[in-house]
Design a protein around this motif. Structure first.
Motif, PDB file in Angstrom:
ATOM      1  N   TYR A  30       0.857  -1.198   0.000  1.00  0.00           N
ATOM      2  CA  TYR A  30       0.000   0.000   0.000  1.00  0.00           C
ATOM      3  C   TYR A  30       0.882   1.233   0.000  1.00  0.00           C
ATOM      4  N   ARG A  31       0.489   2.202  -0.840  1.00  0.00           N
ATOM      5  CA  ARG A  31       1.334   3.400  -0.960  1.00  0.00           C
ATOM      6  C   ARG A  31       0.760   4.600  -0.198  1.00  0.00           C
ATOM      7  N   ASP A  32      -0.566   4.587   0.021  1.00  0.00           N
ATOM      8  CA  ASP A  32      -1.200   5.730   0.703  1.00  0.00           C
ATOM      9  C   ASP A  32      -2.083   5.232   1.848  1.00  0.00           C
ATOM     10  N   GLY A  33      -2.560   6.156   2.644  1.00  0.00           N
ATOM     11  CA  GLY A  33      -3.537   5.852   3.691  1.00  0.00           C
ATOM     12  C   GLY A  33      -2.922   5.156   4.891  1.00  0.00           C
ATOM     13  N   PRO A  34      -3.807   4.675   5.803  1.00  0.00           N
ATOM     14  CA  PRO A  34      -3.320   4.121   7.069  1.00  0.00           C
ATOM     15  C   PRO A  34      -2.485   2.847   6.904  1.00  0.00           C
ATOM     16  N   ARG A  35      -2.663   2.147   5.760  1.00  0.00           N
ATOM     17  CA  ARG A  35      -1.925   0.886   5.574  1.00  0.00           C
ATOM     18  C   ARG A  35      -0.647   1.068   4.758  1.00  0.00           C
ATOM     19  N   GLN A  36      -0.231   2.298   4.599  1.00  0.00           N
ATOM     20  CA  GLN A  36       0.968   2.605   3.788  1.00  0.00           C
ATOM     21  C   GLN A  36       2.154   1.724   4.213  1.00  0.00           C
ATOM     22  N   GLY A  37       2.776   1.119   3.231  1.00  0.00           N
ATOM     23  CA  GLY A  37       3.944   0.275   3.507  1.00  0.00           C
ATOM     24  C   GLY A  37       3.601  -1.158   3.872  1.00  0.00           C
TER      25      GLY A  37
END
Ligand SMILES: Cc1cc2nc3c(=O)[nH]c(=O)nc-3n(C[C@H](O)[C@H](O)[C@H](O)COP(=O)(O)O)c2cc1C
Length: 192
Positions: free
Chosen positions: A97-104
């Motif tokens: 995931y690149r954006d939001g709360p799950r980024q990375g």
């Protein structure tokens, strides 16, 4: 050249003529890779075309010349080919995931491998384009990636996926047999 003709007739080339590869051809090959699909269009791969004989010799030294079954058949051709491509890729972007709360965070069970898949797609494009231009290539998976990374000054979030000599073929190897289609494909259910 027809696409199916290129796919069928491309071979792993392990002997090369010393003739240089024109700049224009190198650009065409990079463009063939550029248009490959990638996870969320992340385009994580990078190609280092190693031409300097000194650098090339250092990268080539990272190819393991022996393995449990014998000599790496591609090793000799690497010395002959005018170019050795170090195929690199960022390993923390495709599949995460690149954006939001799950980024990375990983977004699928295969997240840590998608960059390999994307690099493979790009290199298949490149090998077919090379074949169409009369150039030869071979994928080399057997080498010491940390050693190559050091020689080419790779950033720490990148890995060396494979090495690939590039040059004009000095042999015309026969096609290794493929499994029968009945073993490779099914309709509706596995094994059906
Ligand atoms: C991921 C990968 C790694 C490979 N590594 C090596 C290698 O280290 N040395 C080598 O001689 N050939 C290597 N090969 C070439 C395969 O042996 C070759 O593609 C296969 O035998 C089929 O032959 P063809 O490419 O002529 O159809 C590799 C191919 C792939 C796809």
């Amino acid at each position: 050249m027809d696409v199916m003709e290129a796919i069928r007739n491309r071979r792993a080339i392990r002997r090369y003529r010393p003739d240089p590869v024109p700049e224009e051809a190198i650009k065409t090959l990079a463009e063939a890779a550029q248009w490959a699909p990638s996870w969320s269009n992340t385009q994580t791969w990078r190609l280092v075309f190693v031409r300097d004989p000194e650098v090339k010799a250092k990268v080539a030294a990272a190819i393991m010349t022996t393995n449990p079954t014998g000599i790496n058949r591609a090793a000799r051709g690497v010395g002959e080919a005018p170019i050795l491509i170090a195929v690199c890729a960022q390993n923390d972007l495709a599949g995460f995931y690149r954006d939001g709360p799950r980024q990375g965070m990983p977004s699928t069970d295969k997240s840590e491998y998608w960059y390999m898949f994307d690099a493979g797609l790009a290199m298949q494009n490149l090998t077919l384009a090379a074949h169409a231009l009369g150039l030869g290539t071979v994928h080399i998976g057997m080498f010491n990636p940390a050693e190559v990374a050091k020689v080419i000054g790779l950033p720490s979030n990148f890995v060396v996926v494979e090495l690939m000599p590039l040059g004009y073929p000095d042999h015309n190897p026969p096609a290794p047999k493929r499994k029968d289609l009945s073993e490779l494909m099914f309709f509706d259910k596995y094994g059906g």
